[in-house]
Design a protein around this motif. Sequence first.
Motif, PDB file in Angstrom:
ATOM      1  N   PRO A 168       0.816  -1.221   0.000  1.00 52.23           N
ATOM      2  CA  PRO A 168       0.000   0.000   0.000  1.00 52.23           C
ATOM      3  C   PRO A 168       0.850   1.272   0.000  1.00 52.23           C
ATOM      4  CG  PRO A 168      -0.961  -1.609   1.470  1.00 52.23           C
ATOM      5  CD  PRO A 168       0.362  -2.174   1.031  1.00 52.23           C
ATOM      6  N   THR A 169       1.982   1.238   0.703  1.00 56.06           N
ATOM      7  CA  THR A 169       2.870   2.407   0.718  1.00 56.06           C
ATOM      8  C   THR A 169       3.417   2.693  -0.671  1.00 56.06           C
ATOM      9  OG1 THR A 169       3.516   1.958   3.010  1.00 56.06           O
ATOM     10  CG2 THR A 169       4.961   3.391   1.721  1.00 56.06           C
ATOM     11  N   GLU A 170       3.873   1.655  -1.365  1.00 54.85           N
ATOM     12  CA  GLU A 170       4.412   1.821  -2.716  1.00 54.85           C
ATOM     13  C   GLU A 170       3.329   2.293  -3.684  1.00 54.85           C
ATOM     14  OE1 GLU A 170       7.925  -1.535  -2.967  1.00 54.85           O
ATOM     15  OE2 GLU A 170       5.838  -2.220  -2.947  1.00 54.85           O
ATOM     16  N   ILE A 171       2.130   1.743  -3.537  1.00 50.91           N
ATOM     17  CA  ILE A 171       1.024   2.132  -4.415  1.00 50.91           C
ATOM     18  C   ILE A 171       0.635   3.588  -4.166  1.00 50.91           C
ATOM     19  CG2 ILE A 171      -1.407   1.713  -4.962  1.00 50.91           C
ATOM     20  CD1 ILE A 171      -0.882  -1.246  -4.257  1.00 50.91           C
ATOM     21  N   GLY A 172       0.575   3.967  -2.888  1.00 53.12           N
ATOM     22  CA  GLY A 172       0.248   5.346  -2.560  1.00 53.12           C
ATOM     23  C   GLY A 172       1.232   6.325  -3.163  1.00 53.12           C
ATOM     24  N   TYR A 173       2.514   5.975  -3.105  1.00 57.21           N
ATOM     25  CA  TYR A 173       3.551   6.836  -3.680  1.00 57.21           C
ATOM     26  C   TYR A 173       3.410   6.916  -5.195  1.00 57.21           C
ATOM     27  CZ  TYR A 173       8.178   8.591  -4.938  1.00 57.21           C
ATOM     28  OH  TYR A 173       9.206   9.324  -5.472  1.00 57.21           O
ATOM     29  N   GLU A 174       3.174   5.770  -5.831  1.00 64.11           N
ATOM     30  CA  GLU A 174       3.080   5.730  -7.292  1.00 64.11           C
ATOM     31  C   GLU A 174       1.868   6.493  -7.808  1.00 64.11           C
ATOM     32  OE1 GLU A 174       2.654   2.326 -10.794  1.00 64.11           O
ATOM     33  OE2 GLU A 174       3.829   1.909  -8.989  1.00 64.11           O
ATOM     34  N   LEU A 175       0.738   6.399  -7.093  1.00 60.94           N
ATOM     35  CA  LEU A 175      -0.497   7.036  -7.546  1.00 60.94           C
ATOM     36  C   LEU A 175      -0.739   8.398  -6.898  1.00 60.94           C
ATOM     37  CD1 LEU A 175      -2.919   3.954  -7.568  1.00 60.94           C
ATOM     38  CD2 LEU A 175      -1.555   4.876  -9.451  1.00 60.94           C
ATOM     39  N   ASN A 176       0.174   8.786  -6.002  1.00 60.62           N
ATOM     40  CA  ASN A 176       0.069  10.073  -5.311  1.00 60.62           C
ATOM     41  C   ASN A 176      -1.218  10.174  -4.492  1.00 60.62           C
ATOM     42  OD1 ASN A 176       1.049  12.625  -4.572  1.00 60.62           O
ATOM     43  ND2 ASN A 176      -0.071  13.645  -6.223  1.00 60.62           N
ATOM     44  N   ILE A 177      -1.507   9.104  -3.756  1.00 65.98           N
ATOM     45  CA  ILE A 177      -2.651   9.087  -2.848  1.00 65.98           C
ATOM     46  C   ILE A 177      -2.184   8.540  -1.503  1.00 65.98           C
ATOM     47  CG2 ILE A 177      -4.402   8.840  -4.653  1.00 65.98           C
ATOM     48  CD1 ILE A 177      -4.466   5.863  -4.131  1.00 65.98           C
ATOM     49  N   SER A 178      -2.986   8.734  -0.457  1.00 65.68           N
ATOM     50  CA  SER A 178      -2.590   8.293   0.878  1.00 65.68           C
ATOM     51  C   SER A 178      -2.747   6.779   1.028  1.00 65.68           C
ATOM     52  CB  SER A 178      -3.444   8.994   1.936  1.00 65.68           C
ATOM     53  OG  SER A 178      -4.783   8.523   1.884  1.00 65.68           O
ATOM     54  N   ILE A 179      -2.046   6.229   2.013  1.00 65.57           N
ATOM     55  CA  ILE A 179      -2.166   4.797   2.300  1.00 65.57           C
ATOM     56  C   ILE A 179      -3.603   4.466   2.708  1.00 65.57           C
ATOM     57  CG2 ILE A 179      -1.378   2.926   3.793  1.00 65.57           C
ATOM     58  CD1 ILE A 179       1.288   4.365   4.046  1.00 65.57           C
ATOM     59  N   LYS A 180      -4.234   5.374   3.445  1.00 62.28           N
ATOM     60  CA  LYS A 180      -5.625   5.166   3.856  1.00 62.28           C
ATOM     61  C   LYS A 180      -6.539   5.057   2.639  1.00 62.28           C
ATOM     62  CE  LYS A 180      -9.315   7.123   6.721  1.00 62.28           C
ATOM     63  NZ  LYS A 180      -9.704   8.238   7.616  1.00 62.28           N
ATOM     64  N   THR A 181      -6.293   5.891   1.643  1.00 64.92           N
ATOM     65  CA  THR A 181      -7.104   5.838   0.425  1.00 64.92           C
ATOM     66  C   THR A 181      -6.878   4.532  -0.321  1.00 64.92           C
ATOM     67  OG1 THR A 181      -7.038   8.249   0.212  1.00 64.92           O
ATOM     68  CG2 THR A 181      -7.607   7.003  -1.760  1.00 64.92           C
ATOM     69  N   VAL A 182      -5.624   4.084  -0.368  1.00 61.39           N
ATOM     70  CA  VAL A 182      -5.325   2.790  -0.990  1.00 61.39           C
ATOM     71  C   VAL A 182      -6.106   1.684  -0.290  1.00 61.39           C
ATOM     72  CG1 VAL A 182      -3.537   1.060  -1.442  1.00 61.39           C
ATOM     73  CG2 VAL A 182      -3.027   3.492  -1.761  1.00 61.39           C
ATOM     74  N   SER A 183      -6.112   1.719   1.035  1.00 62.12           N
ATOM     75  CA  SER A 183      -6.814   0.695   1.812  1.00 62.12           C
ATOM     76  C   SER A 183      -8.317   0.726   1.549  1.00 62.12           C
ATOM     77  CB  SER A 183      -6.541   0.895   3.308  1.00 62.12           C
ATOM     78  OG  SER A 183      -5.164   0.733   3.589  1.00 62.12           O
ATOM     79  N   THR A 184      -8.864   1.927   1.368  1.00 60.37           N
ATOM     80  CA  THR A 184     -10.292   2.054   1.073  1.00 60.37           C
ATOM     81  C   THR A 184     -10.627   1.418  -0.268  1.00 60.37           C
ATOM     82  OG1 THR A 184     -10.488   4.101   2.351  1.00 60.37           O
ATOM     83  CG2 THR A 184     -12.179   3.682   0.695  1.00 60.37           C
ATOM     84  N   TYR A 185      -9.811   1.716  -1.285  1.00 55.38           N
ATOM     85  CA  TYR A 185     -10.034   1.118  -2.603  1.00 55.38           C
ATOM     86  C   TYR A 185      -9.847  -0.398  -2.553  1.00 55.38           C
ATOM     87  CZ  TYR A 185     -10.309   5.578  -5.098  1.00 55.38           C
ATOM     88  OH  TYR A 185     -10.704   6.806  -5.568  1.00 55.38           O
TER      89      TYR A 185
END
Length: 212
Positions: A168-185
């Motif tokens: 989730p951290t790597e995805i958040g960085y790549e998509l420029n969104i927060s880890i919390k948002t990644v977890s929601t998706y």
Amino acid sequence: MKDNITICLIDDHQLVREGIKLIVDQTKNMEVIYEFECISSFKKAEIKNVDIVLLDLTLADSQGVASINEVKKKLSNTPILILTMHHESQFGVRAMQAGAKGYLTKDNASSELIYAIKKILNGKKYISSNFSELLIATNFDKHQGPLHNQLSKREFSIMLLLASGKSPTEIGYELNISIKTVSTYRARLLRKLDIQNNTEITRYCLDNSLII
């Protein structure tokens, strides 16, 4: 449509590239002037005056609709024709939603490629009859076809990134969104796909040939 059609070809298999160039070379006033085996080399190159991009969706450094996004960043006004081994039910709808102007499977390339290129350069979209039926079903009933057709564009992107092993951290960085948002998706896509964890996400993507 222009008298002389120039093509950029992106495919990681040399034999496929040679086969496509052979088909193109048999057509008057049509030429592949750029060819790349990966998105990275495409991004580094200086490209001018190309009329259409032929793009594979399974590259060593890019998977699925992410490849379309990378091409559009560099050649925003150039139409993209997807040329892939993947059946329309796997990536077709997503590819068209991401901005591709056509979707052609490689097993139909010998008979349909030139027609597809000319149709797109005449300002239309190219889809096969089978794909047309799939699009109609998808538009009228989102529960037709594979479950991943129910995912939003962002959910689909995150699914592929999770399936490839990214955190989730790597995805958040790549998509420029927060880890919390990644977890929601992630929670939303798990619910829509009726699966429980990242291992099952990877298995789903493998079973549906969304990753290799």
